[in-house]
Write a protein that holds these residues in place. Structure first.
Motif, PDB file in Angstrom:
ATOM      1  N   GLU A   7       0.818  -1.211   0.000  1.00 20.50           N
ATOM      2  CA  GLU A   7       0.000   0.000   0.000  1.00 20.50           C
ATOM      3  C   GLU A   7       0.848   1.255   0.000  1.00 20.50           C
ATOM      4  OE1 GLU A   7      -2.787   0.027   3.213  1.00 20.50           O
ATOM      5  OE2 GLU A   7      -4.304  -1.036   2.038  1.00 20.50           O
ATOM      6  N   LYS A   8       1.967   1.188   0.678  1.00 19.79           N
ATOM      7  CA  LYS A   8       2.811   2.378   0.782  1.00 19.79           C
ATOM      8  C   LYS A   8       4.267   1.957   0.853  1.00 19.79           C
ATOM      9  CE  LYS A   8       1.393   5.879   3.039  1.00 19.79           C
ATOM     10  NZ  LYS A   8       0.942   6.820   4.098  1.00 19.79           N
ATOM     11  N   TYR A   9       5.093   2.635   0.085  1.00 22.79           N
ATOM     12  CA  TYR A   9       6.538   2.451   0.178  1.00 22.79           C
ATOM     13  C   TYR A   9       7.171   3.806  -0.077  1.00 22.79           C
ATOM     14  CZ  TYR A   9      11.279   0.764  -0.683  1.00 22.79           C
ATOM     15  OH  TYR A   9      12.636   0.569  -0.626  1.00 22.79           O
ATOM     16  N   GLU A  10       7.590   4.448   0.997  1.00 22.40           N
ATOM     17  CA  GLU A  10       8.129   5.798   0.913  1.00 22.40           C
ATOM     18  C   GLU A  10       9.525   5.854   1.535  1.00 22.40           C
ATOM     19  OE1 GLU A  10       3.921   8.286   1.302  1.00 22.40           O
ATOM     20  OE2 GLU A  10       5.400   8.364   2.920  1.00 22.40           O
ATOM     21  N   ILE A  11      10.420   6.512   0.862  1.00 24.70           N
ATOM     22  CA  ILE A  11      11.763   6.733   1.371  1.00 24.70           C
ATOM     23  C   ILE A  11      11.983   8.236   1.485  1.00 24.70           C
ATOM     24  CG2 ILE A  11      14.228   6.507   0.912  1.00 24.70           C
ATOM     25  CD1 ILE A  11      13.648   3.891  -0.492  1.00 24.70           C
ATOM     26  N   ASP A  46      19.070   6.219   4.081  1.00 23.91           N
ATOM     27  CA  ASP A  46      18.089   7.296   4.017  1.00 23.91           C
ATOM     28  C   ASP A  46      17.641   7.681   5.424  1.00 23.91           C
ATOM     29  OD1 ASP A  46      17.627   7.224   0.958  1.00 23.91           O
ATOM     30  OD2 ASP A  46      17.297   5.145   1.581  1.00 23.91           O
ATOM     31  N   ASP A  47      16.913   8.774   5.528  1.00 21.68           N
ATOM     32  CA  ASP A  47      16.460   9.250   6.830  1.00 21.68           C
ATOM     33  C   ASP A  47      15.347   8.382   7.406  1.00 21.68           C
ATOM     34  OD1 ASP A  47      18.233  11.319   6.548  1.00 21.68           O
ATOM     35  OD2 ASP A  47      16.736  12.819   6.005  1.00 21.68           O
ATOM     36  N   ARG A  48      14.453   7.896   6.529  1.00 20.44           N
ATOM     37  CA  ARG A  48      13.266   7.177   7.007  1.00 20.44           C
ATOM     38  C   ARG A  48      12.722   6.295   5.895  1.00 20.44           C
ATOM     39  NH1 ARG A  48       7.585   8.571   7.120  1.00 20.44           N
ATOM     40  NH2 ARG A  48       6.517   7.937   9.036  1.00 20.44           N
ATOM     41  N   ILE A  49      12.270   5.108   6.262  1.00 15.36           N
ATOM     42  CA  ILE A  49      11.619   4.192   5.336  1.00 15.36           C
ATOM     43  C   ILE A  49      10.258   3.827   5.911  1.00 15.36           C
ATOM     44  CG2 ILE A  49      11.701   1.918   4.251  1.00 15.36           C
ATOM     45  CD1 ILE A  49      14.731   2.079   4.328  1.00 15.36           C
ATOM     46  N   HIS A  50       9.218   3.985   5.090  1.00 18.32           N
ATOM     47  CA  HIS A  50       7.852   3.687   5.527  1.00 18.32           C
ATOM     48  C   HIS A  50       7.247   2.670   4.564  1.00 18.32           C
ATOM     49  CE1 HIS A  50       3.572   5.329   6.638  1.00 18.32           C
ATOM     50  NE2 HIS A  50       3.736   4.065   6.974  1.00 18.32           N
ATOM     51  N   LEU A  51       6.888   1.507   5.097  1.00 22.15           N
ATOM     52  CA  LEU A  51       6.311   0.427   4.294  1.00 22.15           C
ATOM     53  C   LEU A  51       5.044  -0.079   4.956  1.00 22.15           C
ATOM     54  CD1 LEU A  51       6.529  -1.811   2.034  1.00 22.15           C
ATOM     55  CD2 LEU A  51       7.778  -3.163   3.740  1.00 22.15           C
ATOM     56  N   SER A  52       3.979  -0.249   4.164  1.00 26.86           N
ATOM     57  CA  SER A  52       2.778  -0.930   4.653  1.00 26.86           C
ATOM     58  C   SER A  52       2.297  -1.890   3.571  1.00 26.86           C
ATOM     59  CB  SER A  52       1.673   0.071   5.016  1.00 26.86           C
ATOM     60  OG  SER A  52       1.221   0.773   3.877  1.00 26.86           O
TER      61      SER A  52
END
Length: 204
Positions: A7-11, A46-52
């Protein structure tokens, strides 16, 4: 993979994240003189990885928003206090900085960064829903290793806390962990989930 829908993959990254001498000083200051060698292989680019993600039937799912260690250590302390916790837990909560969370879930994992600058590598898990604040049997590197194989399934951190999951309040979570681990074992046969299964069984 067909088994999962992302659903989400943000770096998020504001600059290249190579390890600098200032970074090394920051890590040693808060985590001890040998900490750089312990964590260097687990720093993010990277600073942050967001995965759902979730399975097509939505029965199994996971999410994590993970900060790079250096971003965590240089960031702010928790901006609020949970007065439902014990006094000793509240004192610790005043010394934590968020490392990883599933946004909106009420759960997060944090590093303890004592106000007196005493080097510390404690990892704490806060579950607002269950009113629990748990010291985990993990350090930073092993936390990341386990996060990667669990892929952020809800409540996996309880498998590394001194907490029974057989009580009524944790029954739904324990069932979800059982289902999630079974799904991950089928999808990723190259990973060894026996240790996690053993920890779950020990807490039931």
């Amino acid at each position: 993979m067909d088994e999962f829908i992302v659903e989400k993959y943000e770096i998020t990254s504001e600059r290249e994240r190579s390890l600098t001498e200032d970074d090394a000083k920051l890590i040693r200051r808060y985590m001890g003189p040998t900490a750089v060698d312990d964590v260097e292989d687990h720093l993010l680019d990277d600073d942050r990885i967001h995965l759902s993600w979730h399975t097509p039937d939505h029965y199994v799912y996971g999410e994590f928003a993970l900060k790079d260690l250096r971003v965590c250590l240089s960031g702010h302390y928790m901006p609020y206090m949970d007065e439902r916790l014990t006094v000793s837990e509240q004192l610790v909560m005043g010394e934590i900085k968020t490392l990883e969370e599933a946004p909106g879930s009420g759960r997060l994992t944090a590093l303890r960064v004592p106000m007196d600058m005493t080097p510390c590598q404690e990892i704490w898990f806060y579950d607002m829903n269950q009113q629990r604040f748990e010291l985990l049997d993990l350090d930073y590197s092993s936390y990341l290793d386990t996060l990667l194989i669990t892929k952020g399934i809800p409540g996996w951190q309880y498998l590394y806390a001194d907490r029974r999951l057989a009580d009524d309040e944790f029954r739904q979570l324990a069932n979800q962990l059982e289902l999630s681990l079974g799904t991950l074992e089928e999808a990723f046969p190259g990973h060894d989930y026996s240790g996690l299964r053993g920890r779950l069984e020990d807490r039931l």
